[in-house]
Design an enzyme around this catalytic site. Structure first.
Site, mmCIF file in Angstrom:
data_model
loop_
_atom_site.group_PDB
_atom_site.id
_atom_site.type_symbol
_atom_site.label_atom_id
_atom_site.label_comp_id
_atom_site.label_asym_id
_atom_site.label_seq_id
_atom_site.Cartn_x
_atom_site.Cartn_y
_atom_site.Cartn_z
ATOM 1 N N MET A 230 11.529 -35.821 25.549
ATOM 2 C CA MET A 230 12.813 -34.755 25.770
ATOM 3 C C MET A 230 12.729 -34.096 25.078
ATOM 4 O O MET A 230 14.185 -32.952 25.933
ATOM 5 C CB MET A 230 14.128 -36.277 25.709
ATOM 6 N N ASP A 358 18.558 -48.931 19.283
ATOM 7 C CA ASP A 358 16.804 -48.388 18.283
ATOM 8 C C ASP A 358 17.147 -47.578 16.908
ATOM 9 O O ASP A 358 16.339 -46.197 16.630
ATOM 10 C CB ASP A 358 16.566 -46.846 19.583
#
Length: 545
Positions: A230, A358
């Site tokens: 990303m 996460d």
């Protein structure tokens, strides 16, 4: 006017840096002068042997003196000693060489030979050229003016006084021609001055444009820290108007993703959400913006190391992490999560109830001062006022998913607490708990395997409270885990009371030891069964849905 002043200030700093860099050229110039002196010695030897012995000897003495001067100058500039003196003295010595050579030729070979020789004019030209390359516009002009004056002085006081000149006739030897020669040296110096100013401005403009690209707005981009699909994270300096600087981390999304409206919206939401998480144990988000069609996120820079590298380096070096340090790290992580889960609010004061989703060793940073920071809330979920306080979105790194996440069930903040349990277990045992050779095996391990007690890997923990803590933290059933980060933090605080809270210097000493350890890759495998008290990990049957 403030902006203009700031621009002038930046320009002055830029040219100050340029002048500092030109010291490298000054050292190179002294080496060039050494080379010319050696060539001059060779030519003097040839002249002395085959043309004119007296002139050859005089030129050899002069070339030897010049070689000695520039050899000393080169040594001093290389060692950065007496730099201002030699930076000013070298051009003066260079300026004296053409006139001295003209005098030697006139005294040894006569006025006609001296005025007809090509060597002094060439030396004057090289003098102005060297002054031009120093990128100081006044220097070539000064060299031209002084060179022209030097030529006339030598002509009137040394060449014109030669008796042989009185018998010569022709425009070449008369005063008007010598004035023209002197004027040409001055003109050449003026041309060199314009060239030097143009080169200096061109270099300055190019450096400013390059700096503007590097600034990425108000941020000067530095070394790359990490990258992914990303975007990329860089070290950067925040350097706004005013002259102060602050080290930050810049997360830039890849340019092709900046064209994706949905991705940009998600990135913007990440920035807005993270900016609300103001806590000492969470990496602060400072800025969000768009520069040159690329979106960026400016974050607090943590000068330290992440827990993944801590674990790998300790494993490679055979360093056992003290259990008191593990307890302290775990407690600080829980404090940050407690704020995100329960105390963070939006602009209207409503609770955000942020679940990280996460949490893994690479996202927990330990600074050199011993601070613990949770980073990368990029996939965090704000549950807000929803009744369920749960989410079903499958995100995160597979070995650190809670079992309910891996099964695709709804989960809440207790999934983050499971990840904290994994962090604690892995720091104690130096093995990833559920990592297997393939993703499928890892996923099955997360869903079906009960983590062994840490005492099965570290015998000194047997009979202590760590087994009970990890069993509760890593319970497959969320109802049997710690229910809040605050509860888990209190349990770790009790462990710290038993272990003894590590002092700052102890933490710093440990971190220095870790940083000095080799950063060698370590095979990521689960704890070997031979080290466990049980023959194999306990496996539970998959729960039917």
């Amino acid at each position: 006017m403030g902006n203009a002043g700031g621009s002038r200030g930046r320009g002055s700093l830029l040219f100050a840096e340029l002048d500092a860099e030109l010291l490298v050229f000054e050292r190179a110039a002294t080496r060039v002068e050494q080379g010319f002196s050696v060539v001059g010695l060779c030519m003097a030897a040839y002249v002395g042997l085959f043309v004119a012995p007296q002139m050859g000897r005089a030129l050899a003495i002069g070339a030897t003196c010049v070689l000695a001067w520039f050899t000393v100058a080169n040594q001093m500039l290389t060692r950065k000693r007496a730099v201002p003196f030699f930076s000013r003295a070298n051009p003066i010595v260079e300026l004296l060489l053409p006139g001295a050579t003209l005098v030697v030729i006139a005294r040894t070979q006569g006025a006609a030979y001296a005025l007809g020789s090509w060597v002094p004019p060439l030396m004057f030209a090289l003098l102005v050229m060297l002054a031009t390359f120093r990128l100081k516009p006044t220097l070539p002009l000064l060299a031209g003016v002084l060179g022209g004056a030097e030529y006339l002085l030598v002509y009137f006081f040394f060449v014109r006084t030669e008796p042989s000149l009185g018998f010569l006739d022709g425009a070449l030897y008369r005063v008007p021609m010598q004035v023209v020669r002197a004027a040409s040296i001055v003109v050449f110096g003026a041309i060199g001055s314009f060239a030097s100013a143009g080169l200096r401005n061109a270099v300055g403009n190019a450096a400013r444009k390059e700096r503007a690209r590097d600034l990425f707005g108000k941020y000067r981009i530095g070394a790359r820290i990490a990258g992914g699909g990303m975007g990329t994270v860089y070290e950067a300096l925040y350097c706004p108007e005013g002259g102060f600087e602050r080290k930050v981390a810049i997360k830039r999304i890849h340019p092709h993703l900046a064209m994706d409206a949905r991705f940009v919206t998600g990135f913007r939401n990440e920035a807005e959400l993270c900016a609300r998480l103001a806590h000492p144990n969470i990496v602060a988000v400072l800025d969000f913006g768009l520069v040159d069609d690329t979106y960026f996120l400016a974050m607090e820079y943590v000068d330290g190391i992440d827990l993944l590298r801590v674990r790998k380096r300790c494993k490679a070096a055979g360093i056992a992490i003290p259990s008191s340090i593990v307890a302290l790290i775990g407690r600080e992580v829980c404090e940050g999560l407690s704020y995100a889960h329960e105390r963070a609010v939006d602009g209207s004061g409503k609770p955000l109830r942020v679940v990280h989703r996460d949490l893994n060793p690479a996202n927990v940073l330990v600074s050199r001062t011993g601070q613990i920071k949770i980073s990368d809330f990029g996939v965090a979920k704000a549950l807000g006022e929803s009744k369920s306080h749960e989410t079903r979105n499958f995100v995160g790194k597979m070995p650190y998913l809670a079992p309910e996440q891996a099964r695709g069930e709804a989960f809440d903040a207790r999934a983050d607490l499971f990840a904290v349990g994994l962090l604690v277990w892995e720091l104690l045992c130096l093995y990833p708990t559920f990592q297997r050779e393939t993703d499928a095996q890892t996923l099955l391990g997360v869903m079906n395997t009960v983590a062994p007690p840490p005492s099965s890997v570290r015998a000194e923990l047997a009979g202590g409270p760590w087994d009970a803590f990890c069993a509760k933290a890593l319970a497959p059933d969320p109802e049997r885990r710690f229910q809040t980060a605050g509860e888990m933090s209190m349990a770790l605080a009790r462990l710290l009371e038993l272990e003894g809270v590590p002092k700052l210097d102890e933490m710093a000493t440990f971190l220095r030891k870790v940083e000095e350890a080799p950063d060698a890759p370590v095979a990521e495998a689960s704890a070997p069964e031979t080290n466990l008290e049980m023959d194999a990990p306990t496996v539970k049957e998959p729960r039917s849905e």
